[in-house]
Design a protein around this motif. Structure first.
Motif, PDB file in Angstrom:
ATOM      1  N   GLY A   8      31.518  21.288  40.825  1.00 43.80           N
ATOM      2  CA  GLY A   8      32.301  21.964  39.547  1.00 43.80           C
ATOM      3  C   GLY A   8      32.914  23.171  39.693  1.00 43.80           C
ATOM      4  N   TYR A   9      33.129  23.915  38.563  1.00 35.87           N
ATOM      5  CA  TYR A   9      33.506  25.368  38.731  1.00 35.87           C
ATOM      6  C   TYR A   9      32.142  26.202  38.738  1.00 35.87           C
ATOM      7  N   VAL A  10      31.888  26.890  39.987  1.00 37.04           N
ATOM      8  CA  VAL A  10      30.827  27.592  39.991  1.00 37.04           C
ATOM      9  C   VAL A  10      31.426  29.240  39.977  1.00 37.04           C
ATOM     10  N   ARG A  11      30.971  29.755  38.886  1.00 35.16           N
ATOM     11  CA  ARG A  11      31.614  31.189  38.692  1.00 35.16           C
ATOM     12  C   ARG A  11      30.469  32.395  39.155  1.00 35.16           C
ATOM     13  N   VAL A  12      31.070  33.432  39.635  1.00 42.47           N
ATOM     14  CA  VAL A  12      30.211  34.490  39.631  1.00 42.47           C
ATOM     15  C   VAL A  12      31.044  35.481  38.650  1.00 42.47           C
ATOM     16  N   MET A  13      29.845  35.835  37.832  1.00 40.46           N
ATOM     17  CA  MET A  13      30.334  36.717  36.380  1.00 40.46           C
ATOM     18  C   MET A  13      30.482  38.146  36.690  1.00 40.46           C
ATOM     19  N   ASP A  14      31.245  38.624  35.756  1.00 39.58           N
ATOM     20  CA  ASP A  14      31.169  40.140  35.567  1.00 39.58           C
ATOM     21  C   ASP A  14      29.799  40.976  35.988  1.00 39.58           C
ATOM     22  N   ILE A  37      34.819  30.446  42.036  1.00 42.38           N
ATOM     23  CA  ILE A  37      35.452  31.477  41.422  1.00 42.38           C
ATOM     24  C   ILE A  37      34.733  32.705  41.122  1.00 42.38           C
ATOM     25  N   VAL A  38      35.268  33.740  41.807  1.00 40.64           N
ATOM     26  CA  VAL A  38      34.578  35.017  41.559  1.00 40.64           C
ATOM     27  C   VAL A  38      35.378  35.985  40.454  1.00 40.64           C
ATOM     28  N   GLU A  39      34.905  36.008  39.295  1.00 39.49           N
ATOM     29  CA  GLU A  39      35.355  36.394  38.092  1.00 39.49           C
ATOM     30  C   GLU A  39      35.614  38.184  38.221  1.00 39.49           C
ATOM     31  N   ARG A  40      36.729  38.490  37.529  1.00 37.51           N
ATOM     32  CA  ARG A  40      36.824  40.054  37.517  1.00 37.51           C
ATOM     33  C   ARG A  40      35.613  40.588  37.212  1.00 37.51           C
ATOM     34  N   GLY A  41      35.070  41.779  38.029  1.00 36.84           N
ATOM     35  CA  GLY A  41      33.906  42.517  37.911  1.00 36.84           C
ATOM     36  C   GLY A  41      32.867  41.885  38.682  1.00 36.84           C
ATOM     37  N   GLY A  42      33.128  40.790  39.124  1.00 39.38           N
ATOM     38  CA  GLY A  42      31.975  40.010  40.015  1.00 39.38           C
ATOM     39  C   GLY A  42      32.171  40.093  41.395  1.00 39.38           C
ATOM     40  N   LYS A  43      31.299  40.015  42.278  1.00 36.46           N
ATOM     41  CA  LYS A  43      31.556  40.220  43.875  1.00 36.46           C
ATOM     42  C   LYS A  43      31.199  39.319  44.679  1.00 36.46           C
ATOM     43  N   ILE A  44      31.614  38.993  45.767  1.00 34.52           N
ATOM     44  CA  ILE A  44      31.230  37.982  46.859  1.00 34.52           C
ATOM     45  C   ILE A  44      30.750  38.834  48.064  1.00 34.52           C
ATOM     46  N   GLN A  45      29.919  38.421  48.581  1.00 34.52           N
ATOM     47  CA  GLN A  45      29.470  39.262  49.857  1.00 34.52           C
ATOM     48  C   GLN A  45      29.226  38.146  50.853  1.00 34.52           C
ATOM     49  N   ALA A  46      30.337  37.810  51.448  1.00 29.32           N
ATOM     50  CA  ALA A  46      30.165  36.735  52.490  1.00 29.32           C
ATOM     51  C   ALA A  46      30.744  37.305  53.781  1.00 29.32           C
ATOM     52  N   SER A  47      29.723  37.687  54.611  1.00 26.85           N
ATOM     53  CA  SER A  47      29.998  38.409  55.880  1.00 26.85           C
ATOM     54  C   SER A  47      29.520  37.489  57.014  1.00 26.85           C
ATOM     55  N   GLY A  48      30.229  36.588  57.509  1.00 27.82           N
ATOM     56  CA  GLY A  48      30.109  35.716  58.548  1.00 27.82           C
ATOM     57  C   GLY A  48      30.146  36.382  60.007  1.00 27.82           C
ATOM     58  N   ALA A 100      38.979  33.027  35.267  1.00 30.40           N
ATOM     59  CA  ALA A 100      39.787  33.582  36.291  1.00 30.40           C
ATOM     60  C   ALA A 100      40.894  34.553  35.648  1.00 30.40           C
ATOM     61  N   ALA A 101      40.438  35.259  34.624  1.00 33.01           N
ATOM     62  CA  ALA A 101      41.401  36.297  34.115  1.00 33.01           C
ATOM     63  C   ALA A 101      41.221  37.435  34.935  1.00 33.01           C
ATOM     64  N   TYR A 102      42.511  38.252  35.219  1.00 34.89           N
ATOM     65  CA  TYR A 102      42.449  39.239  36.192  1.00 34.89           C
ATOM     66  C   TYR A 102      43.673  40.203  36.014  1.00 34.89           C
ATOM     67  N   GLY A 103      43.630  41.355  36.625  1.00 35.34           N
ATOM     68  CA  GLY A 103      44.564  42.276  36.427  1.00 35.34           C
ATOM     69  C   GLY A 103      43.869  43.603  35.847  1.00 35.34           C
ATOM     70  N   ASN A 105      43.984  48.403  35.949  1.00 34.18           N
ATOM     71  CA  ASN A 105      44.556  49.271  36.409  1.00 34.18           C
ATOM     72  C   ASN A 105      43.833  50.176  37.470  1.00 34.18           C
ATOM     73  N   GLN A 106      43.198  49.289  38.217  1.00 34.55           N
ATOM     74  CA  GLN A 106      42.300  49.929  39.205  1.00 34.55           C
ATOM     75  C   GLN A 106      42.724  49.085  40.748  1.00 34.55           C
ATOM     76  N   PRO A 107      43.614  50.083  41.260  1.00 34.80           N
ATOM     77  CA  PRO A 107      44.222  49.383  42.612  1.00 34.80           C
ATOM     78  C   PRO A 107      43.278  49.514  43.756  1.00 34.80           C
ATOM     79  N   ALA A 108      42.097  50.320  43.544  1.00 30.06           N
ATOM     80  CA  ALA A 108      41.068  50.248  44.628  1.00 30.06           C
ATOM     81  C   ALA A 108      39.945  49.239  44.246  1.00 30.06           C
ATOM     82  N   ASP A 109      40.148  48.731  43.118  1.00 33.03           N
ATOM     83  CA  ASP A 109      38.908  47.691  42.831  1.00 33.03           C
ATOM     84  C   ASP A 109      38.437  46.994  43.990  1.00 33.03           C
ATOM     85  N   ASN A 110      36.738  46.852  43.919  1.00 27.22           N
ATOM     86  CA  ASN A 110      36.201  46.193  45.023  1.00 27.22           C
ATOM     87  C   ASN A 110      35.701  44.905  44.463  1.00 27.22           C
ATOM     88  N   SER A 111      36.308  43.659  45.224  1.00 25.49           N
ATOM     89  CA  SER A 111      35.752  42.335  44.614  1.00 25.49           C
ATOM     90  C   SER A 111      34.552  41.801  45.788  1.00 25.49           C
TER      91      SER A 111
END
Length: 397
Positions: A8-14, A37-48, A100-103, A105-111
């Protein structure tokens, strides 16, 4: 050391972070059309790593995996998009309320990080004209790392950027159905090293399959036009006799600007580069866009115009392109490239290649890019070695 099933839809929340260790295999469930789905304010750390990539693939057994078995990976961030209020929701909310809301005023945002990752057999239509792509980056900021990602056998676009400022590197779109790279909603980022590899038998029957689709389909708010700045790409088309739904290598569409340099465009059914409205053609002529130092050959045509008055005709456009250092040659061998076997590709340049020693990094490419000597995605050292998979249909995961 484990294989996981994504259901299903697995979400990483804010405020949340999903960490995926190197070497992990995650199987998207076909029955539920799964998505991460990595939501706005959430993060994924997938370093292969090159020797232990992270793999998102189908849950179907070897030999039975197919295009569109599951949905894909979506990352939503807080970087600018050019909608009236500076925000949006993926496909107008078709995934559900608040999904999956997005956008912002943070151009340097880090997901987070997506590095040495493969995404296989994703890409589905959830409604008519509303699709999930292999990897979708929505308002993703420049603080995010996207590095060495291969999207294979995708049912829609392999990579799509809706706005944002993220600067990926080393991207591979392999045998996908629709566009390999799609830019919209004011995407402004830099990408170096990209491979687009089309399959003559895979195309989008609902539209036109291209190496790049660059269009701002909605109205542009302010001056935030989509303007990807791209260098060292190789676009390998499906052949001039492929399915009719294949199109041009590069599509300059409405309300769009782009810089594309030091790249190779070969073997597309349509022209290497096409313009379908006057705005992108005028921007190119007046310096708002740039197409320079590229090699084109073996396409259905070098350049094409439709609905354009900025150039009198294709001959005028061709002369302009030649003045910007672009060259057209007759065949693959003339470029010093190896023949392309879809099941075992060899992208390295021969020592005699015209692409050697031709690269230039000027203007928009003067900062933020490695200064290579070669044109195209790969020179003498092949960065695809070790972590990619050219035959994921039969791999035993």
């Amino acid at each position: 050391d484990k294989a996981y099933v994504l259901r299903g839809y697995v979400r990483v929340m804010d405020g949340g972070t999903l960490e995926i260790p190197a070497g992990t295999v995650i199987k998207g469930e076909k029955a539920t059309k799964a998505a991460l789905i990595v939501e706005r304010g959430g993060k994924i750390q997938a370093s292969g790593t090159a020797s232990a990539p992270i793999v998102f693939t189908s849950d179907q057994p070897a030999g039975q995996r197919n295009i569109g078995d599951w949905a894909g990976v979506i990352i939503a961030g807080k970087a600018p998009v050019n909608t009236p209020d500076g925000t949006a929701q993926y496909e107008g909310g078709a995934l559900g309320a608040g999904v999956a809301a997005y956008g912002g005023n943070q151009p340097a945002d880090n997901s987070g990080v997506l590095k040495y990752v493969r995404i296989e057999f994703a890409g589905i239509a959830i409604e008519k004209d509303k699709e999930i792509n292999g990897l979708t980056l929505c308002g993703v900021g420049s603080g995010t790392t996207i590095d060495h990602v291969q999207v294979s056998f995708c049912g829609d676009d392999s990579f799509e950027m809706f706005g944002g400022t993220v600067n990926p590197t080393h991207l591979i779109a392999y045998r996908g159905v629709d566009d390999d790279f799609d830019f919209d909603q004011g995407y402004n980022g830099k990408i170096q090293y990209g491979l687009s590899i089309k399959d003559p038998n895979n195309a989008d029957a609902a539209g036109t399959s291209r190496g790049i689709e660059l269009e701002n389909k909605g109205a542009v708010t302010g001056e935030l036009y989509s303007k990807p700045i791209l260098s060292n790409f190789t676009f390998i088309g499906p052949g001039t006799n492929s399915q009719t739904f294949h199109g041009a290598g590069i599509h300059f569409g409405q309300n769009s600007r782009m810089v594309l340099a030091n790249s190779i465009i070969v073997n597309h059914r349509g022209a290497a580069v096409e313009f379908n409205t006057d705005f992108p053609a005028s921007e190119l002529k007046n310096g708002g866009s740039a197409f320079s130092n590229n090699i084109v050959f073996g396409n259905g045509g070098s350049y094409a115009l439709k609905g354009v008055t900025a150039f009198a005709d294709v001959n005028a456009l061709t002369m302009f392109m030649e003045g910007a250092g672009n060259i057209t040659i007759s065949n693959l061998e003339g470029a010093g490239l190896n023949s392309i076997d879809l099941n075992s590709p060899n992208f390295g340049l021969k020592a005699t290649s015209i692409a050697n020693g031709k690269a230039r990094y000027e203007g928009a490419l003067a900062t933020g890019f490695n200064k290579e000597s070669f044109v195209g995605a790969i020179g003498s050292s092949d960065w695809t070695n070790g972590w990619t998979n050219w035959d994921p249909k039969t791999t035993a995961y």
